[in-house]
Design a protein around this motif. Sequence first.
Motif, PDB file in Angstrom:
ATOM      1  N   ILE A 231       2.933   0.469   3.410  1.00  0.00           N
ATOM      2  CA  ILE A 231       3.017  -0.852   4.040  1.00  0.00           C
ATOM      3  C   ILE A 231       3.763  -1.739   3.062  1.00  0.00           C
ATOM      4  O   ILE A 231       3.430  -1.794   1.877  1.00  0.00           O
ATOM      5  CB  ILE A 231       1.626  -1.450   4.335  1.00  0.00           C
ATOM      6  N   LYS A 232       4.812  -2.418   3.577  1.00  0.00           N
ATOM      7  CA  LYS A 232       5.584  -3.360   2.783  1.00  0.00           C
ATOM      8  C   LYS A 232       5.773  -4.648   3.582  1.00  0.00           C
ATOM      9  O   LYS A 232       5.533  -4.683   4.775  1.00  0.00           O
ATOM     10  CB  LYS A 232       6.955  -2.765   2.423  1.00  0.00           C
TER      11      LYS A 232
ATOM     12  N   LEU B 252      -3.488   3.990   5.236  1.00  0.00           N
ATOM     13  CA  LEU B 252      -2.764   2.714   5.317  1.00  0.00           C
ATOM     14  C   LEU B 252      -3.531   1.716   6.183  1.00  0.00           C
ATOM     15  O   LEU B 252      -4.203   2.087   7.147  1.00  0.00           O
ATOM     16  CB  LEU B 252      -1.365   2.937   5.917  1.00  0.00           C
ATOM     17  N   GLY B 253      -3.423   0.462   5.828  1.00  0.00           N
ATOM     18  CA  GLY B 253      -4.027  -0.603   6.627  1.00  0.00           C
ATOM     19  C   GLY B 253      -5.450  -0.930   6.239  1.00  0.00           C
ATOM     20  O   GLY B 253      -6.076  -1.777   6.869  1.00  0.00           O
TER      21      GLY B 253
ATOM     22  N   PRO C 267       0.254   6.375  11.526  1.00  0.00           N
ATOM     23  CA  PRO C 267       1.349   5.455  11.205  1.00  0.00           C
ATOM     24  C   PRO C 267       2.640   5.764  11.968  1.00  0.00           C
ATOM     25  O   PRO C 267       3.340   4.845  12.397  1.00  0.00           O
ATOM     26  CB  PRO C 267       1.544   5.646   9.699  1.00  0.00           C
TER      27      PRO C 267
ATOM     28  N   GLU D 193       4.429   3.130  14.416  1.00  0.00           N
ATOM     29  CA  GLU D 193       5.784   2.629  14.161  1.00  0.00           C
ATOM     30  C   GLU D 193       6.644   2.747  15.426  1.00  0.00           C
ATOM     31  O   GLU D 193       7.349   1.810  15.809  1.00  0.00           O
ATOM     32  CB  GLU D 193       6.448   3.393  12.999  1.00  0.00           C
TER      33      GLU D 193
ATOM     34  N   SER E  83       8.941  -3.367  11.582  1.00  0.00           N
ATOM     35  CA  SER E  83       7.559  -3.364  11.087  1.00  0.00           C
ATOM     36  C   SER E  83       7.568  -3.016   9.606  1.00  0.00           C
ATOM     37  O   SER E  83       8.531  -2.444   9.094  1.00  0.00           O
ATOM     38  CB  SER E  83       6.706  -2.347  11.855  1.00  0.00           C
ATOM     39  N   GLY E  84       6.488  -3.365   8.948  1.00  0.00           N
ATOM     40  CA  GLY E  84       6.366  -3.083   7.520  1.00  0.00           C
ATOM     41  C   GLY E  84       5.906  -1.675   7.215  1.00  0.00           C
ATOM     42  O   GLY E  84       5.551  -1.376   6.082  1.00  0.00           O
ATOM     43  N   LEU E  85       5.904  -0.794   8.228  1.00  0.00           N
ATOM     44  CA  LEU E  85       5.609   0.626   7.959  1.00  0.00           C
ATOM     45  C   LEU E  85       6.878   1.285   7.430  1.00  0.00           C
ATOM     46  O   LEU E  85       7.914   1.282   8.096  1.00  0.00           O
ATOM     47  CB  LEU E  85       5.152   1.325   9.242  1.00  0.00           C
TER      48      LEU E  85
ATOM     49  N   LEU F 155      -0.693  -5.252   8.177  1.00  0.00           N
ATOM     50  CA  LEU F 155       0.673  -4.765   8.400  1.00  0.00           C
ATOM     51  C   LEU F 155       1.561  -5.926   8.864  1.00  0.00           C
ATOM     52  O   LEU F 155       1.349  -6.476   9.950  1.00  0.00           O
ATOM     53  CB  LEU F 155       0.666  -3.667   9.478  1.00  0.00           C
TER      54      LEU F 155
ATOM     55  N   ASP G 152       1.020 -10.870  10.720  1.00  0.00           N
ATOM     56  CA  ASP G 152       0.281  -9.965   9.827  1.00  0.00           C
ATOM     57  C   ASP G 152      -0.836  -9.333  10.649  1.00  0.00           C
ATOM     58  O   ASP G 152      -1.738 -10.037  11.124  1.00  0.00           O
ATOM     59  CB  ASP G 152      -0.268 -10.755   8.634  1.00  0.00           C
TER      60      ASP G 152
ATOM     61  N   GLU H 235       0.876  -1.185   0.000  1.00  0.00           N
ATOM     62  CA  GLU H 235       0.000   0.000   0.000  1.00  0.00           C
ATOM     63  C   GLU H 235       0.908   1.229   0.000  1.00  0.00           C
ATOM     64  O   GLU H 235       1.987   1.205   0.607  1.00  0.00           O
ATOM     65  CB  GLU H 235      -0.855   0.077   1.275  1.00  0.00           C
TER      66      GLU H 235
END
Length: 232
Positions: free
Chosen positions: A97-98, A130-131, A190, A194, A206-208, A136, A180, A89
Amino acid sequence: MAEEHNPKQIAGFAAADLIEDGTVVGLGTGSTVWFTLVRLAERIAQEGLRVQGVPTSEDTHAKATELGIPLTTLEEVESIDLTIDGADEIDGSFRMIKGGGGALLREKVVASISRREAIVVGPTKVVERLGTTFKLPVEVVPFARAVVTRAAVALGAEPHLRTTPEGAPYRTDNGNEILDCHFPEGIEDPEALELALDAVPGVVESGLFLGLAQVCVIGHPDGRCEIRELEG
Ligand code: 5RP
């Protein structure tokens, strides 16, 4: 009827054309970056482009090697000129988000030493908040899984352990697990999330991805490619 294009291919190919001769290039992970690798290999063969790639996963390392892209390591280079990576995203401020592919830790390390990061996506990855379309990913040390799960719940998440098709816990390239985390209302803040996640012992990353991308390359099914630069 108009021809349907693959947005991932449109974005991935266009981003490879941003790579300049004589540079160090971060090579992200995923199906969109795959097209970047293919086009980069083509440019190396056709134009004699000289680059050194830093792969963000074992998967990308294997694919780049197979395609004949010269690689280097973080022992050899202190900074990266341009990294091209995908996202699950991305919002209007290029916050992301990754980690859908599990490579978030190495992707974030590479992003952190990149002068520029270009993100390759199709239009469905562009979100207001996001989300809202993707969970995430949070990489955790296996020993700390229960502790981090409880902490994530306290932060408003519904965490799910990522598993393999056989039902075993999924392991990242670094031997860790992934939770997840679903946020029923999306992620309100976000930056605060984080910080809170990073403060939990046992969280590796984290994927943020916040403040790490400057360019967003969006491929469209009608064949158009938009290149957006972060303002300000
Ligand atoms: C891997 C990632 C990927 O960049 C992300 O999942 C996007 O992948 P794809 O291009 O296959 O949709 O973060 O950890």
